[in-house]
Enzyme design. Structure first.
Site, PDB file in Angstrom:
ATOM      1  N   ARG A   1       0.801  -1.249   0.000  1.00 54.60           N
ATOM      2  CA  ARG A   1       0.000   0.000   0.000  1.00 54.60           C
ATOM      3  C   ARG A   1       0.821   1.282   0.000  1.00 54.60           C
ATOM      4  NH1 ARG A   1      -2.519  -3.982   2.583  1.00 54.60           N
ATOM      5  NH2 ARG A   1      -4.697  -4.339   2.018  1.00 54.60           N
TER       6      ARG A   1
ATOM      7  N   HIS B   1      -0.915  -2.508  -4.544  1.00 54.49           N
ATOM      8  CA  HIS B   1      -0.365  -3.399  -5.570  1.00 54.49           C
ATOM      9  C   HIS B   1      -0.368  -2.792  -6.980  1.00 54.49           C
ATOM     10  CE1 HIS B   1       0.059  -6.385  -2.556  1.00 54.49           C
ATOM     11  NE2 HIS B   1      -1.093  -7.006  -2.667  1.00 54.49           N
TER      12      HIS B   1
ATOM     13  N   HIS C   1       3.165 -12.755  -5.937  1.00 54.42           N
ATOM     14  CA  HIS C   1       2.032 -12.885  -5.027  1.00 54.42           C
ATOM     15  C   HIS C   1       1.397 -14.277  -5.051  1.00 54.42           C
ATOM     16  CE1 HIS C   1      -1.368 -11.489  -2.638  1.00 54.42           C
ATOM     17  NE2 HIS C   1      -0.779 -10.325  -2.512  1.00 54.42           N
TER      18      HIS C   1
ATOM     19  N   ASP D   1      -1.327  -9.900   8.305  1.00 55.73           N
ATOM     20  CA  ASP D   1      -1.218  -9.184   7.032  1.00 55.73           C
ATOM     21  C   ASP D   1      -0.216  -8.056   7.268  1.00 55.73           C
ATOM     22  OD1 ASP D   1      -1.534  -8.143   4.553  1.00 55.73           O
ATOM     23  OD2 ASP D   1      -3.702  -7.803   4.674  1.00 55.73           O
TER      24      ASP D   1
ATOM     25  N   GLU E   1       5.370 -12.435   0.615  1.00 52.48           N
ATOM     26  CA  GLU E   1       5.805 -11.553  -0.472  1.00 52.48           C
ATOM     27  C   GLU E   1       7.068 -10.814  -0.050  1.00 52.48           C
ATOM     28  OE1 GLU E   1       2.081  -9.187  -0.948  1.00 52.48           O
ATOM     29  OE2 GLU E   1       1.431 -10.859   0.281  1.00 52.48           O
TER      30      GLU E   1
HETATM   31  C1  BGC Z   1      -1.991  -7.588   1.160  1.00 53.52           C
HETATM   32  C2  BGC Z   1      -3.393  -7.861   1.639  1.00 53.52           C
HETATM   33  C3  BGC Z   1      -4.271  -8.009   0.434  1.00 53.52           C
HETATM   34  C4  BGC Z   1      -3.736  -9.120  -0.421  1.00 53.52           C
HETATM   35  C5  BGC Z   1      -4.522  -9.323  -1.672  1.00 53.52           C
HETATM   36  C6  BGC Z   1      -1.546  -8.716   0.321  1.00 53.52           C
HETATM   37  O1  BGC Z   1      -0.285  -8.451  -0.161  1.00 53.52           O
HETATM   38  O2  BGC Z   1      -1.124  -7.363   2.235  1.00 53.52           O
HETATM   39  O3  BGC Z   1      -3.861  -6.854   2.491  1.00 53.52           O
HETATM   40  O4  BGC Z   1      -5.581  -8.274   0.793  1.00 53.52           O
HETATM   41  O5  BGC Z   1      -2.420  -8.837  -0.775  1.00 53.52           O
HETATM   42  O6  BGC Z   1      -4.718  -8.157  -2.297  1.00 53.52           O
END
Ligand code: BGC
Length: 409
Positions: free
Chosen positions: A130, A155, A229, A301, A369
């Site tokens: 983010r 992302h 991802h 997360d 990740e």
């Molecule tokens: C994020 C999550 C998100 C997920 C899918 C992850 O990298 O940290 O918050 O929901 O990706 O978008």
């Protein structure tokens, strides 16, 4: 391609160094004969190319199946660089697909999928995770990005690197079978400054590793934070939750977040908290504890800060190990990145149906990740994610797959 890897891997085995040199040579050779490579539909026994489908504008999307000497099979598409499947053996030699995803391009293009947006298996760019308020300032200018996650940018935006068609070039080398993916992101794309030429190379080695190499150059200063991802369930995708998987993170600290998952700026010790994975611990053991950080994430997360000690920034360091007791499958992740996002699949809710016709339920996959810290463009104390013209962005992450009866030490 400049040879920084010999430096990066100065503690690596001669075999690995040899293998990497071979990949680099193969890449160069491939680049020289790219037209020939793209004209053929298969470049040998270990790589098979087929048509995956077509985008709404008619462009063809392909799928590349890479197999190593031990039968591990990786399927990747050049749409988003998505890893579609990964088949690895369990303790008894039984192969299962451990990567969440779909069999058809339509499934990735569907409204249903785009709304849920789990980014299954995709390359994430320009910026993994983010950016607060979808805004940052650089060299006196303020840039506005899509706010595609509440009030924040996530992302790479509406049409991140996970949703673009990459130019693909398969190669075979002594190191293994691989695929080079290239994508040029134009100046201003998704609001980011500078034309960014990016390259991601997947190499499946005969040492049962998946090496992911990232490289990029820009013509204007820009933030960049590329990652992969994939969600794994080491029992096999479509199985139940990943809560019994044991996780070890080589991370003494993490970056706490606010209720929109933006780091507060604090770098906090994991000691005495449910975030302490320095010793292997089942993912589910503390996930329901009353804890403000777990409540904000709906589980894990969070960005974990890796113990890189005095490792050079281009040296591979252990980031994580995940072991699943029933199958014995183990994945070990090493990286040149300073951090890793551990996401326990909290937003999966059973709405998406996977390859076995099974719903991907809450926490039925985890993602790890490798990355720089979230929101770095707005946080001066975090390691910089700004790539300047004339510099080359380089990052490497290696996933090693095996199976064993216990996790050991
Ligand atoms: C994020 C999550 C998100 C997920 C899918 C992850 O990298 O940290 O918050 O929901 O990706 O978008």
């Amino acid at each position: 391609m400049p040879l920084m890897y010999s430096q990066r891997l100065r503690n690596g085995s001669p075999l690995l160094l040899g293998a990497i040199a071979a990949v680099l040579l193969a890449n160069t050779a491939q680049a020289q004969s790219s037209s020939e490579a793209s004209a053929s539909s298969s470049v040998g026994s270990g790589i098979q190319t087929s048509v995956f489908g077509h985008l709404p504008d008619g462009r063809q999307v392909d799928v590349y199946q890479l197999t190593n000497a031990n039968g591990i099979e990786l399927r990747v598409t050049n749409y988003g660089g998505i890893i579609l499947s990964l088949k690895t053996p369990d303790m008894d030699g039984k192969f299962d697909d451990i990567a969440l995803g779909f069999d058809s391009l339509e499934a990735y293009l569907s409204d249903e999928y785009r709304q849920a947006n789990p980014y299954f298996g995709a390359i994430i760019g320009r910026y993994g995770n983010r950016i607060a308020g979808g805004q940052f300032s650089l060299d006196g200018e303020t840039y506005s990005l899509a706010t595609n996650d509440g009030s924040n940018h996530l992302h790479g935006g509406d049409q991140g690197f996970d949703k673009v068609l990459w130019q693909a070039e398969p190669f075979e080398s002594d190191a293994g079978n691989g695929l080079v993916l290239r994508y040029t992101s134009e100046d201003g794309e998704e609001g980011y400054p500078g034309k960014l030429e990016s390259e991601v190379t997947y190499t499946l080695t005969d040492n049962d590793e998946l090496m992911v190499d990232y490289r990029a150059v820009t013509d204007k200063a820009t933030p960049i934070n590329l990652t992969q991802h994939s969600y794994f369930n080491l029992k096999g995708e479509g199985s139940d939750t990943i809560l019994d998987h044991q996780l070890m993170l080589n991370a003494p600290e993490f970056t706490p977040v606010n209720d929109t998952l933006i780091p507060t700026g604090e770098i906090r010790s994991v000691e005495g908290t449910p975030f302490d994975f320095t010793q292997a611990t089942p993912i589910g053991e503390r996930i329901e504890q009353e804890n403000e950080q777990l409540a904000f994430g709906g589980g894990y997360d969070h960005n974990f800060v890796l113990a890189r000690d005095n490792a050079a920034s281009d040296e591979l360091v252990l980031a994580a190990k995940v072991w699943e007791p029933q199958s014995g499958r183990l994945v070990e992740i090493t990286t040149t990145e300073p951090a890793i996002q551990f996401y326990s699949g909290n937003f999966l809710n059973g709405d998406l149906t996977g390859k076995q016709g099974q719903a991907y339920g809450h926490r039925s996959g985890f993602a790890l990740e490798t990355q720089h810290y979230p929101d770095s463009p707005n946080q001066e104390a975090f390691p910089s994610t700004i790539l300047e013209p004339g510099e080359t962005y380089r990052s490497r992450t290696v996933y090693r797959f095996s199976a064993q009866q216990d996790l050991g030490s």
